[in-house]
Design an enzyme around this catalytic site. Structure first.
Site, PDB file in Angstrom:
ATOM      1  CB  ALA A 185      40.684  46.674  45.422  1.00 56.14           C
TER       2      ALA A 185
ATOM      3  CG  ASP B 119      44.443  48.424  47.642  1.00 50.85           C
ATOM      4  OD1 ASP B 119      43.983  48.414  46.481  1.00 50.85           O
ATOM      5  OD2 ASP B 119      44.650  47.388  48.294  1.00 50.85           O
TER       6      ASP B 119
ATOM      7  CD1 TRP C 169      43.118  40.876  50.755  1.00 53.66           C
ATOM      8  CD2 TRP C 169      44.654  42.043  49.594  1.00 53.66           C
ATOM      9  NE1 TRP C 169      43.379  40.200  49.603  1.00 53.66           N
ATOM     10  CE2 TRP C 169      44.328  40.887  48.864  1.00 53.66           C
ATOM     11  CE3 TRP C 169      45.598  42.921  49.062  1.00 53.66           C
ATOM     12  CZ2 TRP C 169      44.895  40.582  47.637  1.00 53.66           C
ATOM     13  CZ3 TRP C 169      46.162  42.626  47.837  1.00 53.66           C
ATOM     14  CH2 TRP C 169      45.818  41.470  47.137  1.00 53.66           C
TER      15      TRP C 169
ATOM     16  CE  LYS D 150      37.848  41.500  44.593  1.00 50.59           C
ATOM     17  NZ  LYS D 150      39.303  41.371  44.773  1.00 50.59           N
TER      18      LYS D 150
HETATM   19  C1  PLP Z   1      42.037  45.440  49.288  1.00 48.02           C
HETATM   20  C2  PLP Z   1      42.495  44.744  48.063  1.00 48.02           C
HETATM   21  N1  PLP Z   1      43.468  45.281  47.328  1.00 48.02           N
HETATM   22  C3  PLP Z   1      43.913  44.701  46.203  1.00 48.02           C
HETATM   23  C4  PLP Z   1      43.389  43.517  45.764  1.00 48.02           C
HETATM   24  C5  PLP Z   1      43.999  42.920  44.512  1.00 48.02           C
HETATM   25  O1  PLP Z   1      43.144  42.588  43.536  1.00 48.02           O
HETATM   26  P1  PLP Z   1      43.640  41.924  42.172  1.00 48.02           P
HETATM   27  O2  PLP Z   1      45.093  41.701  42.242  1.00 48.02           O
HETATM   28  O3  PLP Z   1      42.876  40.654  42.073  1.00 48.02           O
HETATM   29  O4  PLP Z   1      43.259  42.915  41.124  1.00 48.02           O
HETATM   30  C6  PLP Z   1      42.369  42.904  46.495  1.00 48.02           C
HETATM   31  C7  PLP Z   1      41.802  41.628  46.070  1.00 48.02           C
HETATM   32  O5  PLP Z   1      41.095  40.955  46.737  1.00 48.02           O
HETATM   33  C8  PLP Z   1      41.909  43.538  47.670  1.00 48.02           C
HETATM   34  O6  PLP Z   1      40.940  43.019  48.417  1.00 48.02           O
END
Ligand code: PLP
Length: 389
Positions: free
Chosen positions: A209, A207, A126, A242
């Site tokens: 998510a 991570d 990401w 999500k």
């Molecule tokens: C792999 C991954 N980690 C973390 C996040 C962070 O998400 P948020 O800060 O929107 O909760 C995302 C968001 O797209 C992601 O794709």
């Protein structure tokens, strides 16, 4: 004094949103932005979220400060979802954060605070990962994680990288639904990773998510649970963006699995201190929603059912895409078995531009597609356009 600043490049994904909005062609397709979309192209609010908001509206009687650790009932309920009964909870430090990004940043700040210098990242990852870690002062070390032409996870390369890491290095791992590749780590591979991480004295930062978007709510944390059962210390950054559709509410948490209740207490106080000097306290509303849902059996059941329909929709689109594309690109048959919202197509930037300019199909230059951006009725057409590149 502002003259000392240089203009920063625009986020390419946000720029893509602008271009898509301006496009007036009726059949345009947005495969760029990383949000779930339903069959009508809408990013829905979960029924359970609406109901929880209604209840909060009726019962919440104060907006007084909560504290840098956030809503601790939310943190506790969220951990049940993530970790189940795998570890002794007195060894766990959990703090609510502004989304998964806030959790990753707090994790990086904590690693710096404890003297860590470097974090290993499988590439591609990401986009924000490296930026967040660098902003916190960590050095990032990349290794190839995924081969795009053959659509395969480079597990051996990953293991060599981990074997070459120094004790005290941190290692970023995606719990599942890898962004941007969809590449899957099997249960047996998670066990191998855990063994090397423990043996080398590395600190995993996992991570999480997309829980519930891969194989299922429980299935998506099997690897992570193996890891925390084997490795003594682990950090886990959780995003509710999500899984609960709470993107703009900035809801998440950072968890540290430690080896004792006194270590957990020390880690918690450090996380709270880091939060205090950064954003002071996380926003409350999203966490209050998740707490309400996870504290009520009916709401939780309804949330799980709706999440499952999303997962199945993505999985269905994956099967159709793979079916349609594999006779032109055999490797793309792998899209069916990949997990989560994203896959990375083996396209040259010129192909990405042709799709955009000639057919109104939008994706970033990397060829990453958001599978959930596709409606069933559009799949055949997108397959044709890809095959005719
Ligand atoms: C792999 C991954 N980690 C973390 C996040 C962070 O998400 P948020 O800060 O929107 O909760 C995302 C968001 O797209 C992601 O794709």
């Amino acid at each position: 004094m502002f003259d000392a600043l240089t203009r920063q490049p625009d986020d390419p994904l946000l720029a893509l949103i602008g271009l898509y909005r301006k496009d007036e062609r009726p059949g345009k397709v947005d495969l760029g932005v990383g949000v779930y979309r339903d069959e009508t192209g809408h990013t829905p609010i979960f029924r359970a979220v609406k109901e929880a908001e209604k209840r909060l509206h009726e019962t919440q009687d104060s907006k007084a400060y909560v504290g840098p650790e956030g809503d601790l009932v939310f943190v506790d309920r969220l951990w049940t979802l993530v970790g189940g009964d795998t570890i002794n909870r007195s060894h766990l430090a959990g703090v609510q954060t502004p989304g998964g990004s806030g959790a990753l940043r707090l994790a990086a700040d904590l690693i710096r605070q404890m003297g860590g210098k470097r974090i290993w990242i499988g590439l591609p990852s990401w986009m924000n990962h490296a930026s967040i870690f660098k902003a916190a002062g960590l050095e990032t070390a990349g290794y190839p994680f995924f081969d795009v032409p053959s659509q395969t996870v480079l597990f051996d390369t990953m293991m060599s990288a981990l074997q070459g890491a120094s004790a005290g290095d941190a290692v970023l791992l995606h719990a599942g639904c890898h962004n941007p590749t969809g590449g899957v780590i099997s249960e047996a591979q998670w066990l191998e990773i855990a063994a090397v991480v423990a043996e080398r004295g590395l600190l995993p930062l996992v991570d999480l998510a997309y829980q519930g978007f891969g194989r299922g709510l429980e299935e998506d944390v099997v690897g992570l649970r193996h890891l925390i059962g084997i490795v003594p210390e682990t950090l886990i950054a959780v995003s509710c963006s999500k899984s609960f559709g709470l993107y703009r509410e900035r809801t998440g948490a950072i968890f540290a699995v430690t080896t004792s209740s006194s270590s957990a207490d020390t880690v918690r106080s450090n996380l709270a201190g880091l939060a205090r000097t950064s954003y002071s306290m996380p926003p409350d509303h999203g966490a209050a929603i998740v707490r309400t849902i996870l504290s009520d059996a009916d709401l939780a059941r309804d949330w799980k059912e709706e999440l499952e329909t999303m997962r199945l929709r993505i999985s269905g689109i994956r099967q159709s895409l793979a079916e349609g594309l594999r006779d032109r690109w055999q490797a793309l048959g792998a899209i069916a078995a990949q997990e989560g919202m994203f896959s990375l197509l083996p396209l040259a930037e010129a192909d990405v531009m042709r799709l955009r300019n000639e057919h109104g199909i939008y994706m970033p230059g990397s060829g990453r597609i958001n599978i959930a951006g596709l409606k069933t009725a559009e799949v055949g057409d997108v397959i044709d356009k890809l095959k005719n590149l």
